[in-house]
Design a protein around this motif. Sequence first.
Motif, PDB file in Angstrom:
ATOM      1  N   THR A  43       0.820  -1.219   0.000  1.00 25.20           N
ATOM      2  CA  THR A  43       0.000   0.000   0.000  1.00 25.20           C
ATOM      3  C   THR A  43       0.848   1.261   0.000  1.00 25.20           C
ATOM      4  OG1 THR A  43      -0.127  -0.038   2.412  1.00 25.20           O
ATOM      5  CG2 THR A  43      -1.903  -1.134   1.191  1.00 25.20           C
ATOM      6  N   ARG A  44       2.126   1.115   0.265  1.00 21.46           N
ATOM      7  CA  ARG A  44       3.023   2.278   0.266  1.00 21.46           C
ATOM      8  C   ARG A  44       3.589   2.493  -1.122  1.00 21.46           C
ATOM      9  NH1 ARG A  44       6.263  -0.551   4.986  1.00 21.46           N
ATOM     10  NH2 ARG A  44       5.884  -2.133   3.438  1.00 21.46           N
ATOM     11  N   PRO A  45       3.973   3.723  -1.455  1.00 22.47           N
ATOM     12  CA  PRO A  45       4.560   3.959  -2.778  1.00 22.47           C
ATOM     13  C   PRO A  45       5.917   3.259  -2.904  1.00 22.47           C
ATOM     14  CG  PRO A  45       4.689   5.947  -1.435  1.00 22.47           C
ATOM     15  CD  PRO A  45       3.888   4.953  -0.661  1.00 22.47           C
ATOM     16  N   TRP A  46       6.242   2.852  -4.119  1.00 22.25           N
ATOM     17  CA  TRP A  46       7.531   2.227  -4.367  1.00 22.25           C
ATOM     18  C   TRP A  46       8.631   3.262  -4.196  1.00 22.25           C
ATOM     19  CZ3 TRP A  46      11.591   3.075  -7.733  1.00 22.25           C
ATOM     20  CH2 TRP A  46      12.552   2.056  -7.780  1.00 22.25           C
ATOM     21  N   LEU A  47       9.702   2.844  -3.546  1.00 25.10           N
ATOM     22  CA  LEU A  47      10.898   3.664  -3.403  1.00 25.10           C
ATOM     23  C   LEU A  47      12.101   2.815  -3.763  1.00 25.10           C
ATOM     24  CD1 LEU A  47      10.175   5.282   0.094  1.00 25.10           C
ATOM     25  CD2 LEU A  47       9.982   6.397  -2.146  1.00 25.10           C
ATOM     26  N   PRO A  48      13.087   3.391  -4.447  1.00 23.32           N
ATOM     27  CA  PRO A  48      14.287   2.602  -4.698  1.00 23.32           C
ATOM     28  C   PRO A  48      14.995   2.329  -3.378  1.00 23.32           C
ATOM     29  CG  PRO A  48      14.622   4.885  -5.362  1.00 23.32           C
ATOM     30  CD  PRO A  48      13.191   4.756  -4.946  1.00 23.32           C
ATOM     31  N   MET A  49      15.421   1.097  -3.192  1.00 25.66           N
ATOM     32  CA  MET A  49      16.084   0.701  -1.948  1.00 25.66           C
ATOM     33  C   MET A  49      17.291  -0.151  -2.268  1.00 25.66           C
ATOM     34  SD  MET A  49      13.035  -0.480   0.540  1.00 25.66           S
ATOM     35  CE  MET A  49      11.733   0.638   1.025  1.00 25.66           C
ATOM     36  N   SER A  50      18.326   0.030  -1.475  1.00 27.08           N
ATOM     37  CA  SER A  50      19.503  -0.815  -1.606  1.00 27.08           C
ATOM     38  C   SER A  50      19.205  -2.166  -0.967  1.00 27.08           C
ATOM     39  CB  SER A  50      20.695  -0.166  -0.916  1.00 27.08           C
ATOM     40  OG  SER A  50      20.500  -0.177   0.484  1.00 27.08           O
ATOM     41  N   LEU A  51      20.050  -3.104  -1.267  1.00 25.37           N
ATOM     42  CA  LEU A  51      19.907  -4.430  -0.683  1.00 25.37           C
ATOM     43  C   LEU A  51      20.006  -4.373   0.845  1.00 25.37           C
ATOM     44  CD1 LEU A  51      19.436  -7.288  -1.662  1.00 25.37           C
ATOM     45  CD2 LEU A  51      21.909  -7.584  -1.799  1.00 25.37           C
ATOM     46  N   GLN A  52      20.818  -3.456   1.367  1.00 21.33           N
ATOM     47  CA  GLN A  52      20.988  -3.330   2.812  1.00 21.33           C
ATOM     48  C   GLN A  52      19.725  -2.860   3.517  1.00 21.33           C
ATOM     49  OE1 GLN A  52      23.292  -2.144   0.516  1.00 21.33           O
ATOM     50  NE2 GLN A  52      24.513  -3.987   0.857  1.00 21.33           N
ATOM     51  N   GLU A  53      18.877  -2.109   2.831  1.00 23.85           N
ATOM     52  CA  GLU A  53      17.638  -1.631   3.444  1.00 23.85           C
ATOM     53  C   GLU A  53      16.412  -2.378   2.928  1.00 23.85           C
ATOM     54  OE1 GLU A  53      17.337   2.571   2.544  1.00 23.85           O
ATOM     55  OE2 GLU A  53      17.795   2.239   0.444  1.00 23.85           O
ATOM     56  N   SER A  54      16.629  -3.508   2.314  1.00 29.17           N
ATOM     57  CA  SER A  54      15.561  -4.295   1.705  1.00 29.17           C
ATOM     58  C   SER A  54      14.466  -4.643   2.709  1.00 29.17           C
ATOM     59  CB  SER A  54      16.123  -5.593   1.127  1.00 29.17           C
ATOM     60  OG  SER A  54      15.074  -6.379   0.594  1.00 29.17           O
ATOM     61  N   PRO A  55      13.208  -4.539   2.287  1.00 30.26           N
ATOM     62  CA  PRO A  55      12.116  -4.977   3.164  1.00 30.26           C
ATOM     63  C   PRO A  55      12.117  -6.494   3.369  1.00 30.26           C
ATOM     64  CG  PRO A  55      11.264  -4.403   0.998  1.00 30.26           C
ATOM     65  CD  PRO A  55      12.724  -4.021   1.013  1.00 30.26           C
ATOM     66  N   TYR A  56      12.939  -7.218   2.634  1.00 31.15           N
ATOM     67  CA  TYR A  56      12.996  -8.674   2.745  1.00 31.15           C
ATOM     68  C   TYR A  56      14.125  -9.149   3.652  1.00 31.15           C
ATOM     69  CZ  TYR A  56       9.805  -8.021  -1.024  1.00 31.15           C
ATOM     70  OH  TYR A  56       8.742  -7.583  -1.769  1.00 31.15           O
ATOM     71  N   ALA A  57      14.871  -8.213   4.244  1.00 23.88           N
ATOM     72  CA  ALA A  57      15.945  -8.598   5.165  1.00 23.88           C
ATOM     73  C   ALA A  57      15.358  -9.339   6.356  1.00 23.88           C
ATOM     74  CB  ALA A  57      16.703  -7.355   5.623  1.00 23.88           C
ATOM     75  N   PRO A  58      16.052 -10.384   6.827  1.00 26.27           N
ATOM     76  CA  PRO A  58      15.541 -11.113   7.998  1.00 26.27           C
ATOM     77  C   PRO A  58      15.430 -10.186   9.204  1.00 26.27           C
ATOM     78  CG  PRO A  58      17.379 -12.286   6.995  1.00 26.27           C
ATOM     79  CD  PRO A  58      17.298 -10.948   6.340  1.00 26.27           C
ATOM     80  N   ARG A  59      14.309 -10.286   9.867  1.00 24.82           N
ATOM     81  CA  ARG A  59      14.072  -9.529  11.094  1.00 24.82           C
ATOM     82  C   ARG A  59      13.488 -10.483  12.115  1.00 24.82           C
ATOM     83  NH1 ARG A  59      13.103  -6.356   6.872  1.00 24.82           N
ATOM     84  NH2 ARG A  59      13.919  -4.246   6.842  1.00 24.82           N
ATOM     85  N   PRO A  60      13.724 -10.210  13.374  1.00 25.48           N
ATOM     86  CA  PRO A  60      13.119 -11.093  14.378  1.00 25.48           C
ATOM     87  C   PRO A  60      11.594 -11.043  14.270  1.00 25.48           C
ATOM     88  CG  PRO A  60      14.667  -9.545  15.397  1.00 25.48           C
ATOM     89  CD  PRO A  60      14.511  -9.141  13.966  1.00 25.48           C
ATOM     90  N   SER A  61      10.958 -12.203  14.394  1.00 25.96           N
ATOM     91  CA  SER A  61       9.498 -12.226  14.414  1.00 25.96           C
ATOM     92  C   SER A  61       9.032 -11.500  15.662  1.00 25.96           C
ATOM     93  CB  SER A  61       8.987 -13.667  14.427  1.00 25.96           C
ATOM     94  OG  SER A  61       9.254 -14.290  13.201  1.00 25.96           O
ATOM     95  N   LYS A  62       7.889 -10.879  15.558  1.00 23.99           N
ATOM     96  CA  LYS A  62       7.311 -10.224  16.726  1.00 23.99           C
ATOM     97  C   LYS A  62       5.854 -10.631  16.821  1.00 23.99           C
ATOM     98  CE  LYS A  62       7.005  -5.956  14.051  1.00 23.99           C
ATOM     99  NZ  LYS A  62       7.336  -4.565  13.965  1.00 23.99           N
ATOM    100  N   GLU A  63       5.222 -10.238  17.876  1.00 20.49           N
ATOM    101  CA  GLU A  63       3.862 -10.688  18.130  1.00 20.49           C
ATOM    102  C   GLU A  63       2.889 -10.326  17.013  1.00 20.49           C
ATOM    103  OE1 GLU A  63       0.699  -9.599  21.446  1.00 20.49           O
ATOM    104  OE2 GLU A  63       2.420 -10.675  22.266  1.00 20.49           O
ATOM    105  N   SER A  64       3.118  -9.202  16.322  1.00 25.72           N
ATOM    106  CA  SER A  64       2.141  -8.743  15.341  1.00 25.72           C
ATOM    107  C   SER A  64       2.486  -9.102  13.895  1.00 25.72           C
ATOM    108  CB  SER A  64       1.958  -7.230  15.457  1.00 25.72           C
ATOM    109  OG  SER A  64       3.172  -6.576  15.168  1.00 25.72           O
ATOM    110  N   VAL A  65       3.719  -9.555  13.622  1.00 28.30           N
ATOM    111  CA  VAL A  65       4.131  -9.900  12.258  1.00 28.30           C
ATOM    112  C   VAL A  65       5.061 -11.112  12.296  1.00 28.30           C
ATOM    113  CG1 VAL A  65       5.307  -9.130  10.160  1.00 28.30           C
ATOM    114  CG2 VAL A  65       4.046  -7.476  11.532  1.00 28.30           C
ATOM    115  N   ILE A  66       4.774 -12.109  11.462  1.00 29.60           N
ATOM    116  CA  ILE A  66       5.648 -13.270  11.329  1.00 29.60           C
ATOM    117  C   ILE A  66       5.909 -13.469   9.839  1.00 29.60           C
ATOM    118  CG2 ILE A  66       5.933 -15.734  11.760  1.00 29.60           C
ATOM    119  CD1 ILE A  66       3.845 -15.415  14.035  1.00 29.60           C
TER     120      ILE A  66
END
Length: 182
Positions: free
Chosen positions: A36-59
Amino acid sequence: MLRGDKVGLRARHAEDVPILHEGLQDDVYTRLRADTRPWLPMSLQESPYAPRPSKESVICFSVVSLADGSLAGEALLWGIDTHNRFSHIGISMLPQSRGKGFATDTVRVLCQYGFMVLGLQRMQLETLSDNHAMRQAALSAGFTVEGTLRRTAWVNGEFVDDVIFGLLRDEWSGGPIPPTAS
């Protein structure tokens, strides 16, 4: 790993990031339709697909083909509400993995996890009205069309409708998670 008939869902690995980033983030049109957010160019380091710890609201999960172990896409439960026992489902398949039945199987495995492991009562999925593949995957997994939000998504210069699908625990036809062979 959570297993379906065609796919497995596992934790995101660092080596998944470049593949998901190239196939889902760098493809502007795909990303416009998946977020739902506009596309922005992102480097691999800031990728939304980078592993992040799971939290209660998102897995978050990586989706892999059980046939050959290749990365097929990403899946997530988001907006998890443990009090009301409710969650949203999100999936994105890599271009080379589309049309193989992976989306339907991924939705089924997410439901199995949500209902059997998390003890959720309701799963919800939203998709663009012209996303026929996702609409069919939701229906094949047992979801019911609950409504249409007219012109709620700004996609590639025009407004598009969102279709809302829901599935309740007592409507779900899945069973317990089978044990893995040792």
